[in-house]
Scaffold this motif. Structure first.
Motif, short mmCIF file in Angstrom:
data_model
loop_
_atom_site.label_atom_id
_atom_site.label_comp_id
_atom_site.label_asym_id
_atom_site.label_seq_id
_atom_site.Cartn_x
_atom_site.Cartn_y
_atom_site.Cartn_z
N PRO A 58 0.80 -1.23 0.00
CA PRO A 58 0.00 0.00 0.00
C PRO A 58 0.84 1.28 0.00
O PRO A 58 1.92 1.32 0.57
N MET A 59 0.29 2.29 -0.65
CA MET A 59 0.90 3.62 -0.65
C MET A 59 0.57 4.33 0.67
O MET A 59 1.37 5.10 1.18
N PHE A 60 -0.62 4.04 1.21
CA PHE A 60 -1.09 4.68 2.44
C PHE A 60 -1.24 3.63 3.54
O PHE A 60 -1.60 2.49 3.27
N SER A 61 -1.01 4.05 4.78
CA SER A 61 -1.17 3.14 5.92
C SER A 61 -2.65 2.80 6.12
O SER A 61 -3.53 3.46 5.57
N ASP A 62 -2.90 1.81 6.94
CA ASP A 62 -4.28 1.43 7.25
C ASP A 62 -5.06 2.64 7.79
O ASP A 62 -6.16 2.92 7.33
N ASP A 63 -4.48 3.32 8.78
CA ASP A 63 -5.16 4.47 9.39
C ASP A 63 -5.41 5.58 8.38
O ASP A 63 -6.47 6.22 8.40
N GLU A 64 -4.44 5.82 7.50
CA GLU A 64 -4.61 6.86 6.48
C GLU A 64 -5.74 6.50 5.51
O GLU A 64 -6.55 7.35 5.13
N ARG A 65 -5.80 5.23 5.11
CA ARG A 65 -6.84 4.80 4.18
C ARG A 65 -8.22 4.85 4.83
O ARG A 65 -9.19 5.26 4.22
N ILE A 66 -8.30 4.46 6.09
CA ILE A 66 -9.59 4.53 6.81
C ILE A 66 -10.05 5.98 6.88
O ILE A 66 -11.21 6.29 6.58
N VAL A 80 -4.10 4.04 -10.93
CA VAL A 80 -4.08 5.44 -10.47
C VAL A 80 -2.71 5.75 -9.87
O VAL A 80 -2.10 6.78 -10.19
N LYS A 81 -2.20 4.86 -9.03
CA LYS A 81 -0.88 5.08 -8.42
C LYS A 81 0.22 5.10 -9.48
O LYS A 81 1.12 5.93 -9.43
N GLU A 82 0.13 4.20 -10.43
CA GLU A 82 1.14 4.13 -11.48
C GLU A 82 1.15 5.41 -12.32
O GLU A 82 2.22 5.95 -12.63
N ILE A 83 -0.02 5.89 -12.68
CA ILE A 83 -0.11 7.14 -13.45
C ILE A 83 0.49 8.29 -12.65
O ILE A 83 1.27 9.09 -13.18
N ALA A 84 0.18 8.35 -11.35
CA ALA A 84 0.72 9.42 -10.50
C ALA A 84 2.23 9.35 -10.39
O ALA A 84 2.92 10.38 -10.44
N VAL A 85 2.76 8.14 -10.25
CA VAL A 85 4.22 7.97 -10.12
C VAL A 85 4.94 8.50 -11.36
O VAL A 85 6.03 9.06 -11.27
N TYR A 86 4.31 8.35 -12.52
CA TYR A 86 4.92 8.83 -13.76
C TYR A 86 4.48 10.24 -14.13
O TYR A 86 4.68 10.68 -15.26
N VAL A 107 -2.49 11.72 -3.09
CA VAL A 107 -1.65 10.78 -3.85
C VAL A 107 -0.42 11.50 -4.39
O VAL A 107 0.71 11.01 -4.26
N ASN A 108 -0.62 12.65 -4.99
CA ASN A 108 0.51 13.39 -5.55
C ASN A 108 1.50 13.80 -4.47
O ASN A 108 2.72 13.73 -4.68
N ALA A 109 1.00 14.19 -3.30
CA ALA A 109 1.89 14.55 -2.19
C ALA A 109 2.68 13.33 -1.73
O ALA A 109 3.88 13.43 -1.45
N ARG A 110 2.04 12.16 -1.67
CA ARG A 110 2.73 10.95 -1.24
C ARG A 110 3.80 10.54 -2.24
O ARG A 110 4.89 10.10 -1.86
N VAL A 111 3.50 10.69 -3.51
CA VAL A 111 4.48 10.38 -4.56
C VAL A 111 5.71 11.26 -4.38
O VAL A 111 6.85 10.79 -4.40
N ARG A 112 5.48 12.57 -4.18
CA ARG A 112 6.61 13.51 -3.97
C ARG A 112 7.35 13.19 -2.68
O ARG A 112 8.58 13.16 -2.64
N GLN A 113 6.61 12.97 -1.61
CA GLN A 113 7.19 12.71 -0.29
C GLN A 113 8.09 11.48 -0.31
O GLN A 113 9.15 11.47 0.31
N ASN A 114 7.67 10.45 -1.02
CA ASN A 114 8.44 9.20 -1.04
C ASN A 114 9.45 9.15 -2.18
O ASN A 114 10.09 8.12 -2.39
N GLY A 115 9.59 10.25 -2.92
CA GLY A 115 10.54 10.30 -4.02
C GLY A 115 10.25 9.28 -5.10
O GLY A 115 11.16 8.73 -5.72
N LEU A 116 8.96 9.05 -5.34
CA LEU A 116 8.55 8.02 -6.30
C LEU A 116 8.37 8.54 -7.73
O LEU A 116 8.17 7.75 -8.63
N LEU A 117 8.42 9.87 -7.91
CA LEU A 117 8.13 10.43 -9.22
C LEU A 117 9.12 9.90 -10.25
O LEU A 117 10.32 10.08 -10.14
#
Length: 169
Positions: A45-53, A134-140, A156-166
């Motif tokens: 997962p990109m987001f933790s359980d608590d974040e997704r809830i 959706v995650k794959e599109i955001a990563v690219y 999602v976009n913030a998480r991609v940037r935060q994790n250096g996934l772009l």
């Protein structure tokens, strides 16, 4: 008359417009819809359980019906029974989903035949949407606005940037 309770399970990583469609339509079929947020051990997962809830709770807050969001980490049939549900609602996008869901439903009936599964076809405009894509599109660096709400898009976009996934475009 007993209250009709249904469960709509998923990882919701992230919750998409397709999920929202099934939740809104599923809530009309039961008196109370439990959106069960779980972790699929086959997915990372990109987001933790608590974040997704929290994300799902926020997104469903404006929908009609008695909709509750509950996290779980158990067999779906055990979770459904613990929630007093007689129905599991599953969304189907196409033939591939159906084959998987058909097998899953058969296994679930062997575990607990007191819980029925209802399949809802995704709205035609939403059928191609999958959280994984959706995650794959955001990563690219692609635009995911057609697939998720604006708030989810920003998360999602913030998480991609935060994790250096772009990735490279």
């Amino acid at each position: 008359m007993a209250e009709r309770v249904g469960v709509y399970p998923g990882t919701f990583d992230p919750i998409t417009l397709g999920h929202m469609d099934i939740i809104g339509r599923g809530a009309k079929l039961v008196d109370r819809l439990i959106v069960g947020v779980t972790t699929n051990i086959a997915k990372s997962p990109m987001f933790s359980d608590d974040e997704r809830i929290a994300m799902v709770q926020r997104e469903v807050a404006g929908l009609d019906g008695d909709i509750r969001v509950v996290g779980f980490n158990s067999l779906l049939m055990d979770f459904a029974e613990s929630q007093g549900a007689a129905t599991v609602i599953r969304g189907i996008r196409g033939v591939t989903d159906f084959e998987y869901e058909y097998q899953l439903t058969g296994m679930n009936r062997q575990i607990n035949d007191r819980v029925e599964t209802i399949f809802l076809m995704a709205d035609v405009a939403l059928q191609p949407i999958a959280s994984r894509l959706v995650k794959e599109i955001a990563v690219y660096g692609g635009d995911i606005a057609k697939f998720v709400t604006p708030t989810v898009r920003d998360e999602v976009n913030a998480r991609v940037r935060q994790n250096g996934l772009l990735g490279n475009r």
